[in-house]
Design a protein around this motif. Structure first.
Motif, PDB file in Angstrom:
ATOM      1  N   THR A   4     -20.854  42.905  65.373  1.00  0.00           N
ATOM      2  CA  THR A   4     -20.470  44.265  66.494  1.00  0.00           C
ATOM      3  C   THR A   4     -20.488  45.086  65.005  1.00  0.00           C
ATOM      4  O   THR A   4     -21.380  46.083  64.862  1.00  0.00           O
ATOM      5  CB  THR A   4     -20.278  44.124  67.163  1.00  0.00           C
ATOM      6  OG1 THR A   4     -20.280  43.482  68.389  1.00  0.00           O
ATOM      7  CG2 THR A   4     -20.173  45.713  68.248  1.00  0.00           C
TER       8      THR A   4
ATOM      9  N   ARG B 182     -25.112  45.292  74.154  1.00  0.00           N
ATOM     10  CA  ARG B 182     -25.619  44.005  74.283  1.00  0.00           C
ATOM     11  C   ARG B 182     -23.733  44.320  74.135  1.00  0.00           C
ATOM     12  O   ARG B 182     -23.357  43.353  74.702  1.00  0.00           O
ATOM     13  CB  ARG B 182     -26.200  43.715  73.674  1.00  0.00           C
ATOM     14  CG  ARG B 182     -27.690  43.529  74.643  1.00  0.00           C
ATOM     15  CD  ARG B 182     -28.664  43.103  73.955  1.00  0.00           C
ATOM     16  NE  ARG B 182     -30.541  42.738  74.168  1.00  0.00           N
ATOM     17  CZ  ARG B 182     -31.478  43.354  73.454  1.00  0.00           C
ATOM     18  NH1 ARG B 182     -31.538  42.141  72.952  1.00  0.00           N
ATOM     19  NH2 ARG B 182     -32.449  43.984  74.408  1.00  0.00           N
ATOM     20  N   ASP B 183     -23.460  43.790  72.517  1.00  0.00           N
ATOM     21  CA  ASP B 183     -22.228  43.112  72.511  1.00  0.00           C
ATOM     22  C   ASP B 183     -21.604  44.092  73.030  1.00  0.00           C
ATOM     23  O   ASP B 183     -19.957  43.018  73.788  1.00  0.00           O
ATOM     24  CB  ASP B 183     -21.746  43.141  70.907  1.00  0.00           C
ATOM     25  CG  ASP B 183     -22.245  41.963  70.157  1.00  0.00           C
ATOM     26  OD1 ASP B 183     -23.030  41.156  70.878  1.00  0.00           O
ATOM     27  OD2 ASP B 183     -22.368  42.385  68.814  1.00  0.00           O
TER      28      ASP B 183
ATOM     29  N   ARG C 278     -21.366  42.678  77.283  1.00  0.00           N
ATOM     30  CA  ARG C 278     -21.463  41.505  76.696  1.00  0.00           C
ATOM     31  C   ARG C 278     -19.197  41.169  77.272  1.00  0.00           C
ATOM     32  O   ARG C 278     -18.942  40.713  77.836  1.00  0.00           O
ATOM     33  CB  ARG C 278     -21.771  41.056  75.965  1.00  0.00           C
ATOM     34  CG  ARG C 278     -21.382  39.085  75.854  1.00  0.00           C
ATOM     35  CD  ARG C 278     -21.918  37.822  74.900  1.00  0.00           C
ATOM     36  NE  ARG C 278     -23.160  38.707  74.325  1.00  0.00           N
ATOM     37  CZ  ARG C 278     -24.107  39.361  73.858  1.00  0.00           C
ATOM     38  NH1 ARG C 278     -23.482  39.704  72.961  1.00  0.00           N
ATOM     39  NH2 ARG C 278     -24.692  39.317  73.726  1.00  0.00           N
ATOM     40  N   ALA C 279     -19.278  41.619  76.448  1.00  0.00           N
ATOM     41  CA  ALA C 279     -17.714  42.150  76.355  1.00  0.00           C
ATOM     42  C   ALA C 279     -16.311  42.741  77.655  1.00  0.00           C
ATOM     43  O   ALA C 279     -15.761  41.998  77.596  1.00  0.00           O
ATOM     44  CB  ALA C 279     -17.134  43.013  74.499  1.00  0.00           C
TER      45      ALA C 279
ATOM     46  N   GLY D  76     -17.941  42.281  80.070  1.00  0.00           N
ATOM     47  CA  GLY D  76     -17.977  41.748  81.349  1.00  0.00           C
ATOM     48  C   GLY D  76     -17.497  40.006  80.989  1.00  0.00           C
ATOM     49  O   GLY D  76     -16.715  39.702  82.363  1.00  0.00           O
ATOM     50  N   SER D  77     -16.724  40.077  80.225  1.00  0.00           N
ATOM     51  CA  SER D  77     -15.959  39.425  79.743  1.00  0.00           C
ATOM     52  C   SER D  77     -14.631  39.636  80.111  1.00  0.00           C
ATOM     53  O   SER D  77     -13.448  38.192  80.047  1.00  0.00           O
ATOM     54  CB  SER D  77     -15.591  38.482  78.736  1.00  0.00           C
ATOM     55  OG  SER D  77     -15.203  38.782  77.683  1.00  0.00           O
TER      56      SER D  77
END
Length: 383
Positions: A313, A374-375, A378-379, A381-382
């Motif tokens: 990223t 997007r990264d 995604r991060a 969401g985790s």
């Protein structure tokens, strides 16, 4: 690399750039050719093997050291760096990162010495930013694969001795999972090249189409010996390449800022040097500030890459910011030079043309934005 050796390398490179390359910039731009004598000197300096480990004949530079070298090469026309850039980056790193022991032993020493020039064949006439949509086909035929397709804008293809080719071994529905990477001898029957591209800038950099017409490639040349690994290989290669291009952008910006300050101190209008006019000072200050921010980003990310951290990223952040930054610096420099900046004699317009490409290859600015966002999502969401 130990500090003393690193300092010696950079000082040697600095003299080479200043005394040998800079005086040839206009000639290379006019003739669209880097003299072979210069290429030979680059081989002697070990520039083709900067990132290749010493066990394969390279210098084995860390990412931080490579960034420092790229900054120095940015002090002159990017066409010079392009001669060895593919050997250092996308043309060798796929083999180094994911190749078999035999593949590394066969090709990396020759790439490191500059005996062969390497090229990376991913982009196609209908495939650019959407790298997972590769259409070039690789069909298994006994102990070989048959490659058919066309690759576009391939840097150093006219000079290349070896090609890293991304081709589809799976179905179109497999998208990226169906793409494999192959090492292809550029002398293989069935390979032809399109006419050299005529470009806006970076003249002296050689690019053209590479056309594969039922080219037979030994199965042992499948990188890593496993199908479907081409896309992950390409992405890993691009992470390092994006840091390199970001560092190159910082080097070019430093050269332009130096030229702008010198001209502003010399050029007089309204009875005084234009450097004393506040609007000129504002452009100089903005350029210096953005250059420092970009350089700091790149050096920090390179150090974390060397420490083994995941920096995909941040590499995209560096590439996005640094390449956009150098475009703004080039624009301001033309403005500070005024009419002289538009005239070829001063060389500023050449850099203005050259740096425009940096926002396009190794992933466009818009692709970097998508990767970063997007990264981040995604991060989040985790968590």
């Amino acid at each position: 690399m130990d500090p003393e050796t690193r300092t010696l390398l950079l000082e040697t490179l600095r003299r080479f750039v200043r005394d040998t390359l800079v005086p040839l910039e206009a000639q290379v731009d006019e003739q669209d050719e880097v003299p072979e004598a210069i290429v030979a000197q680059m081989r002697e300096l070990g520039l083709f093997g900067l990132s290749i480990p010493e066990e394969y004949g390279g210098l084995g530079l860390s990412m931080s050291d490579e960034v420092a070298v790229a900054e120095e090469m940015g002090q002159t026309s990017p066409a010079f760096r392009s001669v060895f850039g593919t050997n250092v980056g996308i043309g060798s790193q796929g083999i180094l990162m994911d190749g078999t022991t035999e593949q590394k032993s066969r090709w990396l020493p020759r790439i490191a010495s500059g005996e062969v020039i390497s090229s990376f064949c991913l982009t196609e006439p209908d495939v650019g930013s959407d790298a997972g949509a590769v259409q070039t086909r690789a069909v298994r035929d006994g102990d070989s694969y048959i490659l058919t397709g066309t690759k576009r804008f391939i840097t150093n293809a006219p000079r290349a001795g070896v090609l890293t080719v991304m081709a589809r071994t799976g179905t179109p529905e497999d998208r990226a999972a169906g793409v494999s990477a192959f090492i292809v001898d550029a002398r293989s029957p069935g390979i032809s090249l399109g006419r050299p591209d005529r470009k806006m800038g970076q003249r002296g950099t050689k690019t053209c189409d590479a056309i594969f017409d039922h080219v037979r490639v030994p199965a042992e040349n499948l990188i890593g010996g496993k199908e479907g690994q081409g896309f992950p290989t390409a992405m890993k290669v691009l992470d390092r390449g994006r840091l390199h291009i970001a560092a190159l952008s910082c080097g070019i910006a430093a050269r332009l800022i130096r030229e702008a300050v010198a001209y502003a101190a010399e050029r007089r209008q309204f009875g005084k040097p234009i450097a004393e006019h506040q609007l000129i000072q504002a452009m100089l200050a903005d350029s210096r500030t953005e250059w420092l921010a970009a350089r700091s980003m790149v050096r920090d990310t390179a150090a974390r890459y060397d420490a083994g951290e995941a920096i995909a990223t941040d590499a995209a952040c560096c590439k996005l910011f640094a390449t956009e930054m150098v475009g703004r610096v080039a624009d301001r420099t033309v403005q500070i030079f005024g009419g002289a900046g538009y005239i070829a004699d001063y060389g500023i317009e050449r850099f203005y043309r050259d740096v425009r490409l940096l926002r396009l290859y190794e992933g466009t600015s818009q692709i970097q934005q998508l990767i970063i966002a997007r990264d981040m999502i995604r991060a989040a969401g985790s968590q």
